[in-house]
Design an enzyme around this catalytic site. Sequence first.
Site, PDB file in Angstrom:
ATOM      1  N   HIS B 459      -6.497 -57.866 -11.993  1.00 17.62           N
ATOM      2  CA  HIS B 459      -6.600 -59.017 -10.736  1.00 17.62           C
ATOM      3  C   HIS B 459      -5.641 -59.436 -10.570  1.00 17.62           C
ATOM      4  O   HIS B 459      -4.834 -59.636 -10.703  1.00 17.62           O
ATOM      5  CB  HIS B 459      -7.701 -59.823 -11.309  1.00 17.62           C
ATOM      6  CG  HIS B 459      -9.183 -60.096 -11.906  1.00 17.62           C
ATOM      7  ND1 HIS B 459      -9.177 -60.869 -12.499  1.00 17.62           N
ATOM      8  CD2 HIS B 459     -10.017 -58.943 -12.375  1.00 17.62           C
ATOM      9  CE1 HIS B 459     -10.374 -60.730 -12.884  1.00 17.62           C
ATOM     10  NE2 HIS B 459     -11.256 -59.246 -12.810  1.00 17.62           N
ATOM     11  N   ILE B 460      -5.169 -58.793  -8.968  1.00 15.47           N
ATOM     12  CA  ILE B 460      -4.111 -59.968  -8.282  1.00 15.47           C
ATOM     13  C   ILE B 460      -4.173 -60.450  -7.221  1.00 15.47           C
ATOM     14  O   ILE B 460      -5.516 -59.628  -6.550  1.00 15.47           O
ATOM     15  CB  ILE B 460      -2.734 -58.211  -8.391  1.00 15.47           C
ATOM     16  CG1 ILE B 460      -3.613 -57.544  -7.411  1.00 15.47           C
ATOM     17  CG2 ILE B 460      -2.668 -57.684  -9.176  1.00 15.47           C
ATOM     18  CD1 ILE B 460      -2.553 -56.577  -6.375  1.00 15.47           C
TER      19      ILE B 460
END
Lengths: 161, 534
Positions: B459-460
Amino acid sequence: MAAYSPGVSWRDRRNHGLNDRVLLAVIDALCPHEEPFDFDATSDVLGELKSFLPFLPGALRLGLPAGLALLEFSGLLLPQPRGSGRQRFTRADRDSRRRTLEAWLHGGGIREAMVAGLKALSLLCFYQHPSAQASLGIDWQARADKLTLERARLLAAVASQ
Amino acid sequence: MSTGVSEQNLLPPEYSLAYPNVESGLDLAPRLSSPRVYHADAVVVGSGAGGAPVAARLRDAGLDVLLLEEGGLYRTADFVTDPLESARRMYRDAGTSLILGQPPITFAEGRCVGGSTVINGGMSWRTPGRVLQHWDRKLGLDGCDEKSMQGWFEQAERILTPETQHPETIGKPLALFADAARRKGWDPVDNQRNMHRCMGLNNCAFGCPTGAKRSMLVTEIPRALAAGAKLVTNARVDRVLKHRRRVAGVAGSFVDLHGRRQGRFEVRARLVVLAAGARNPPGLLLRSRLRGPMTGRGLHVHPNAKVVGLFDQPLDSWVGTHQAHQVHRFMDEGILMAAAGVPPGILAAGIPGLGEEHGRLMARYNHMLTAGCLVEDSGQGRVRLGPDRRPLMTFKLSSRDLEVLHRGVRLLAEGVFEAGAERVLLPFADLPLLESADELEKIDQRPRSPQGLELMTVHIMGSCRMAVEERHGPCDPWGRVRGIEGLAVADASVIPSPVGLNPMQSIVALALRNCERWIEGFKRQGGNGAVHPS
């Protein structure tokens, strides 16, 4: 102790370039060889690992040959972990190569990143090798085929109601 | 079970989905002597959680839509269970991406039609209320409060159709961890995942061959294509074209599996939507000289740490679903926990030791329970252009992040011992193993150093965030890039602060919310008509 796994002959070694020879020696040191993993997969792992190299981000792809060359000659150029003689990496025995890789792995910086990356890729390729999967009693594809059919049956049954 | 249906060639319905209007850049490239030029009302760059629903909505609104995807089209029938093959085909950098920093964080994202929704675990949760409240009250983003977002989450859920796991498909390790969490009073919740009748194969990260996962590949993309949208695969956008202060389209290259250029293209469009994951839109903006003071800044990464419990009894760790429960009890502290099924090759990198030492641990793979924690980070990262002009990510953990990560690892280890583990492997190079629960305090005593800490993320977010003022984010509160008309962002880049759990549904909901504004704007400005790039 042999410098290479039994499956890699001298002819193979002559036929490989420096990068491949260092990679073979790295893989041989990183992967286990004892039961239940007492099969020779070193060449297969090299083939799989090399198939990932064109995908590496640019800086890593360009820097890897230099990193491998440094690893090869580090025994001659840099202070070595206790018990490792002054010799090229590919000519060292398996235990010495493991000590060198351990030292790099916990040494920080770019050397740590390179060995961590090689460890991740080598072990991914090794433990996904069919012989390793068989040793662990895993047959993911057979389970996928079975569950795909079961889901198709289930949905067909629901649809026919 | 007899269904009365012939079992010859019986396959799930996802195998027969149609993908009309698809063109492969690789097929086109050899025939091109000059750049191929496309014309559309709107071009959407990226086909994942943001891009696919936006493409479908724009098409619903009557726009002529072109969807571009850098990766290839792999249908349900193409999915295999070999992680190596899948990574090479469907992951950016074949899964070898890194976020640079101390420590470097391994990062994986999809690069295929459907984007990361094809290769994620499918967790589908609404943005937590306290996070929405922060966006609304602290950041001043109108229309982001819980009440206003309710309808967008409902629409997102109609696409994602989250379900909980059937108990028979969960698998032993995940069930043991959930039981342990209940005994500890952590109230584990059933995981919401975008799936329909999941059989618990746990091939989520490599494409679901059973067809159960409701990724964009089997939902919004075929819907958009059936409605007349066009999809071009193997098409990497290199820059945004503009004319004065208005967007004019995009230019890019047809690329092969390795990202090597095979030909060029241009798209002329009045609306350009960037939806290629939080690393790529800032890179595109920077390459296109559309730099704002915050472009690429404010990257958050939800660092993940994992522990592995070693059990005396066999757990058949490869059997069962990917994730069945989550522990939300500590989310106010910034910690989300879950047990997960992890294939041996993926797990191996995080197991300590080399050679025989490593092999002796891995030989007990079927006695392992893997659990991880996700941290709602407060450190700040950045996307900038690397020497090869590609986006390069950096991230620095804050001291709070380090504290929370240690707390998360401690909780995970407690949970895994409670589940019955004899020993627990930790993500610390200097403290790789706890021999018993009596040694848990060693985690508390460990110096809060990032050195030797093994982290990963999928997750960015936040690299082109929505903000009221330009000094806080390059996008306005509706995802439109400031300073240039007709350019918008519809992926995790616009998320204003870390959401603290799996962001897929947040991405979909925000994309749908913002897209409505873009459609209004497009129609208000007279719709069709080419803009010639300068």
